[in-house]
Write a protein that holds these residues in place. Structure first.
Motif, mmCIF file in Angstrom:
data_model
loop_
_atom_site.group_PDB
_atom_site.id
_atom_site.type_symbol
_atom_site.label_atom_id
_atom_site.label_comp_id
_atom_site.label_asym_id
_atom_site.label_seq_id
_atom_site.Cartn_x
_atom_site.Cartn_y
_atom_site.Cartn_z
ATOM 1 N N ASP A 78 0.896 -1.205 -0.030
ATOM 2 C CA ASP A 78 0.209 -0.221 0.051
ATOM 3 C C ASP A 78 0.952 1.215 0.064
ATOM 4 O OD1 ASP A 78 -1.664 2.219 0.436
ATOM 5 O OD2 ASP A 78 -3.078 0.977 1.777
ATOM 6 N N PRO A 79 1.306 1.651 -1.077
ATOM 7 C CA PRO A 79 2.419 2.830 -1.037
ATOM 8 C C PRO A 79 2.045 4.084 -0.730
ATOM 9 C CG PRO A 79 1.675 1.414 -3.409
ATOM 10 C CD PRO A 79 0.848 1.205 -2.522
ATOM 11 N N VAL A 80 0.632 4.199 -0.749
ATOM 12 C CA VAL A 80 0.069 5.645 -0.367
ATOM 13 C C VAL A 80 0.419 5.555 1.201
ATOM 14 C CG1 VAL A 80 -1.830 7.136 -0.163
ATOM 15 C CG2 VAL A 80 -1.070 6.229 -2.212
ATOM 16 N N ASP A 81 -0.225 4.480 1.969
ATOM 17 C CA ASP A 81 -0.337 4.448 3.239
ATOM 18 C C ASP A 81 1.041 4.391 3.883
ATOM 19 O OD1 ASP A 81 -1.686 3.569 5.602
ATOM 20 O OD2 ASP A 81 -0.430 1.840 5.471
ATOM 21 N N LEU A 82 2.011 3.957 2.973
ATOM 22 C CA LEU A 82 3.406 3.809 3.583
ATOM 23 C C LEU A 82 4.098 5.478 3.563
ATOM 24 C CD1 LEU A 82 5.687 0.896 2.101
ATOM 25 C CD2 LEU A 82 5.621 1.874 4.573
ATOM 26 N N MET A 83 3.651 6.029 2.420
ATOM 27 C CA MET A 83 4.059 7.555 2.248
ATOM 28 C C MET A 83 3.473 8.145 3.307
ATOM 29 S SD MET A 83 3.416 10.105 -0.940
ATOM 30 C CE MET A 83 1.784 10.091 -0.522
ATOM 31 N N GLN A 84 2.208 8.386 3.618
ATOM 32 C CA GLN A 84 1.548 9.136 4.586
ATOM 33 C C GLN A 84 1.872 8.859 6.181
ATOM 34 O OE1 GLN A 84 -2.652 8.582 3.247
ATOM 35 N NE2 GLN A 84 -2.519 10.386 1.769
ATOM 36 N N ARG A 85 2.125 7.330 6.303
ATOM 37 C CA ARG A 85 2.129 6.986 7.873
ATOM 38 C C ARG A 85 3.446 6.882 8.185
ATOM 39 N NH1 ARG A 85 -1.598 2.077 8.736
ATOM 40 N NH2 ARG A 85 -0.735 2.441 10.763
ATOM 41 N N LEU A 86 4.595 6.911 7.355
ATOM 42 C CA LEU A 86 5.811 6.494 7.730
ATOM 43 C C LEU A 86 6.814 7.576 7.225
ATOM 44 C CD1 LEU A 86 8.153 4.731 8.884
ATOM 45 C CD2 LEU A 86 8.292 3.537 6.773
ATOM 46 N N LEU A 87 6.730 7.625 5.828
ATOM 47 C CA LEU A 87 7.620 8.514 5.072
ATOM 48 C C LEU A 87 7.565 9.988 5.335
ATOM 49 C CD1 LEU A 87 8.389 6.819 1.588
ATOM 50 C CD2 LEU A 87 9.464 6.308 3.949
ATOM 51 N N LEU A 88 6.242 10.544 5.275
ATOM 52 C CA LEU A 88 6.108 11.896 5.330
ATOM 53 C C LEU A 88 6.531 12.184 6.940
ATOM 54 C CD1 LEU A 88 3.074 12.727 3.311
ATOM 55 C CD2 LEU A 88 5.352 13.353 3.081
ATOM 56 N N PRO A 89 6.054 11.494 8.027
ATOM 57 C CA PRO A 89 6.456 11.786 9.445
ATOM 58 C C PRO A 89 7.959 11.697 9.632
ATOM 59 C CG PRO A 89 4.418 10.242 9.310
ATOM 60 C CD PRO A 89 5.046 10.428 7.965
ATOM 61 N N LEU A 90 8.671 10.938 9.086
ATOM 62 C CA LEU A 90 10.174 10.792 9.119
ATOM 63 C C LEU A 90 10.645 11.876 8.484
ATOM 64 C CD1 LEU A 90 10.879 7.035 8.076
ATOM 65 C CD2 LEU A 90 11.107 8.125 10.203
ATOM 66 N N VAL A 91 10.144 12.584 7.383
ATOM 67 C CA VAL A 91 10.626 13.927 6.907
ATOM 68 C C VAL A 91 10.303 15.024 7.664
ATOM 69 C CG1 VAL A 91 10.330 15.478 4.905
ATOM 70 C CG2 VAL A 91 10.364 12.934 4.312
ATOM 71 N N GLU A 92 9.257 14.852 8.477
ATOM 72 C CA GLU A 92 8.921 15.915 9.192
ATOM 73 C C GLU A 92 9.363 16.000 10.713
ATOM 74 O OE1 GLU A 92 4.709 15.571 8.975
ATOM 75 O OE2 GLU A 92 4.508 16.097 6.947
ATOM 76 N N GLY A 93 9.940 14.960 11.115
ATOM 77 C CA GLY A 93 10.451 14.603 12.543
ATOM 78 C C GLY A 93 11.499 15.498 12.676
ATOM 79 N N VAL A 94 11.783 15.980 13.786
ATOM 80 C CA VAL A 94 13.068 16.743 14.140
ATOM 81 C C VAL A 94 13.589 16.143 15.617
ATOM 82 C CG1 VAL A 94 13.814 19.174 14.834
ATOM 83 C CG2 VAL A 94 11.856 18.816 13.050
ATOM 84 N N ARG A 95 14.989 16.170 15.652
ATOM 85 C CA ARG A 95 15.580 15.781 16.811
ATOM 86 C C ARG A 95 15.689 17.122 17.807
ATOM 87 N NH1 ARG A 95 19.900 12.142 16.606
ATOM 88 N NH2 ARG A 95 21.319 13.649 17.365
#
Length: 670
Positions: free
Chosen positions: A428-445
């Motif tokens: 489910d590519p869109v699910d992976l993008m929305q629930r994993l990749l975008l949050p990883l991109v937006e995450g800040v240390r």
């Protein structure tokens, strides 16, 4: 199978005992006692003994065949087999639960005892097969019993052996029937003979990575054939935990290829191992050279990015199918992921020799995911494992979640890189993008840096616009279809020159000008009009055309090379149809490849291809599927099923898409 084994064991030997004629229950002229009956003859045994002896011999066993043994011979044969630690014991006769003497009560029989009836009819000392099995478990090396007796299942369900872990058990049993049922007409041994013959012929399609055919593969095959011969019988065998495959040294796999590097790669996490799945055991380094080619400027740009923790948080590589996305990302992973470098260091050495500036440094914090047919949970679990993330009890059965992952990543001492390929091929590519990749991109240390440096490979598409748009706004979107023509042409020519230099008709020194001209002309033709190759990608077209050149008549001179190079098809359909037209079994090969195109996950086993391919060409059958799979090996990549069988899939999703849309050689069934 013939390896020397310490302690006097002879793993290449098998004991085969069969009885077809039995002494009468009473002496001539005497009256039989009540309830005492003789044993019926088993006329099928002599032929079965001969067939089994040949079948075991084909598997490199030295067979001791004992025909019509009396009790003393049975006892002596078992003693010899146990002392010399034979690998296999196979018996065919009547079976009885009365281990000795006459007139014993039911209570005296022993519920787990089973005796082999010898030709003399005396089931006294030395004929108790159940006891043999118990004794064998005390031997230093594993022994397999194939028991074709009535009530044979008693030998496979011995209570004191049932609790022993699989990896410590040394007595293994495949029995003809259940503990309380009869065996009929040698059906079990007939099924065993058929399976042994098939193992000798094709290893039951076991992967070349495995030295032995796996236990559950053998027992399932025997049951399948037994059901076809006699539906009343059901195999009973030693129970194993199939979730933990065990290598048992009973049936050598004729497909096995000794390659320590590939054996080491099998221990690498599957989402990482997928980056080298295109590299089969045979001609491993040739495929490295053929697969990881071109895109030199992009590699020189991305390799330092992988190494530098201060770089930005997101980069995206996109392009048409066959534009080289996976080869580009695969080069980075194979050069920088420590597990792959440890398992196959020659890949990194090859890549570094080709382009020193294009390889990242080995990095213990580099994680890699090939997303083909994977879901969110599988990806998150793999990432937590690769990054060795803490923050939860090691015994916890709860799966990792994205918030768990982000929280743990924020605590790492440095920002780790993540290479994430084939997003568009995920479950489910869109699910992976929305629930994993975008949050990883937006995450800040806590220190203000991104929690990861993320490099994603994916096809274009509106559904991926949130990710593509972010990369575009940051200036980190790399479109492989949008590179200078001269650069693309040079990369293609380099790839083709290397390919041609390995072909017999082009490798001679006198053929240098021909192969150089041909490579440059093909590259020029494929890049003349970018719109013509935009849908498929010139690297994929060039790669398949390189295969067609193995069959096409080699040009005699430079002028002929220019003419041949200018005729290269510009699309995947065109070059695939050309290659199939050059193969004598082209229509059947197409049907087999079309069947494999429907595979999910790691691929289809041979049995599934046998079932599906005739839908596309009725001339494809059991007898030629393996030959066609071998003929189409260029287009195929393999995996290993849990039972050890080989799985097949096409090497490129673009091929799968095309063949699923047009699987018939003539456009459709009649």
């Amino acid at each position: 199978m013939g390896d020397a084994t310490p302690g006097g064991a002879d793993p290449s030997r098998a004991l085969l005992m069969g009885v077809s004629r039995f002494a009468p229950a009473v002496a001539e002229g005497e009256e039989p006692l009540p309830g005492v009956h003789g044993w019926d003859e088993l006329p099928f045994v002599p032929d079965l003994m001969s067939r089994l002896e040949q079948a075991y011999s084909k598997l490199a066993y030295d067979v001791t065949a004992v025909r019509e043994p009396d009790r003393k011979t049975v006892r002596r044969s078992w003693t010899d087999a146990s002392e010399e630690q034979y690998r296999i014991v196979h018996v065919i006769s009547h079976g009885t639960t009365m281990p000795a003497g006459r007139g014993r009560t039911k209570a005296a029989e022993g519920s787990e005892r089973l005796a082999m009836v010898p030709s003399c009819g005396d089931t006294g000392v030395g004929t108790d097969v159940s006891l043999w099995v118990q004794e064998a478990n005390g031997l230093p090396h594993p022994m397999l019993f194939l028991v074709d007796l009535c009530r044979a299942g008693r030998t496979a369900r011995i209570a004191q052996l049932a609790q022993i872990p699989d990896d410590q058990l040394h007595a293994w049993v495949i029995a003809a029937t259940s503990p309380d049922r009869a065996a009929y007409d040698g059906a079990f041994s007939t099924a065993v003979a058929e399976v042994l013959e098939e193992i000798a012929a094709n290893g039951l399609d076991t992967s070349p990575l495995l030295r032995y055919v796996r236990w559950d593969r053998v027992t399932s095959a025997i049951q399948l054939r037994l059901s076809e011969i006699n539906s009343r019988q059901k195999v009973h065998s030693t129970k194993v935990d199939t979730s933990q495959p065990l290598e048992l040294p009973f049936f050598a796999n004729p497909n096995w290829v000794s390659d320590p590097r590939l054996e080491r790669l099998q221990a690498v996490e599957p989402p990482v191992r997928a980056f080298v799945a295109d590299l089969g055991a045979e001609h491993f380094m040739d495929r490295v050279g053929d697969h990881f080619v071109g895109r030199t400027r992009q590699l020189a740009e991305l390799a330092p990015w992988v190494d530098d923790p201060a770089c930005g948080g997101l980069r995206v590589v996109t392009g048409a199918p066959g534009s080289g996305k996976s080869a580009l990302l695969g080069s980075l992973v194979c050069a920088g992921h420590e597990e792959i470098v440890r398992a196959a260091p020659d890949i990194r050495k090859h890549l570094a020799a080709q382009q020193p500036d294009g390889v990242p440094s080995p990095n213990p914090m580099l994680a890699a995911i090939h997303a083909r047919n994977r879901d969110l949970e599988a990806v998150v679990t793999s990432l937590a494992l690769q990054w060795r993330l803490a923050g939860r009890d090691t015994g916890s059965a709860e799966p990792w979640t994205v918030p768990d992952l982000i929280e743990a990543l924020a605590l790492l001492p440095a920002v780790p890189p993540l290479i994430f390929d084939a997003l568009d091929e995920a479950d489910d590519p869109v699910d992976l993008m929305q629930r994993l990749l975008l949050p990883l991109v937006e995450g800040v240390r806590p220190d203000g840096q991104p929690i990861v440096r993320l490099l994603v490979g994916t096809r274009r598409g509106t559904r991926f616009q949130p990710l593509l748009g972010q990369a575009a706004r940051r200036g980190t979107l790399l479109d492989l279809d949008d590179v200078p023509v001269d650069e693309l042409r040079a990369d293609l020519a380099h790839h083709l020159v290397l390919r041609l230099a390995g072909l017999p008709d082009y490798c001679d020194a006198s053929r240098r000008s021909v192969r150089t001209t041909l490579a440059q002309t093909i590259a020029a033709t494929l890049t003349k009009d970018p719109r013509a190759t935009q849908e498929w990608g010139p690297f994929l077209v060039a790669r398949i055309y390189g295969r067609a050149l193995e069959t096409l008549e080699a040009p005699a001179d430079v002028e002929a090379a220019e003419e041949l190079g200018a005729s290269v098809p510009l699309t995947l359909p065109g070059v695939l149809e050309l290659d199939l037209s050059l193969h004598p079994e082209g229509p059947r090969l197409r049907a087999v490849l079309a069947a494999v195109a429907w595979a999910k996950g790691e691929g289809f086993p041979t049995d599934a291809v046998v079932c599906v391919a005739p839908e596309f060409d009725p001339e494809v059958g059991d007898h030629n599927v393996r030959m066609l799979l071998e003929a189409g090996r260029f287009y195929l990549r393999t995996g290993v099923e849990s039972d050890g069988s080989t799985l097949y899939r096409l090497f490129h999703q673009g091929l799968a898409d095309y063949l699923k849309a047009l699987p018939y050689s003539t456009g459709g069934p009649e």
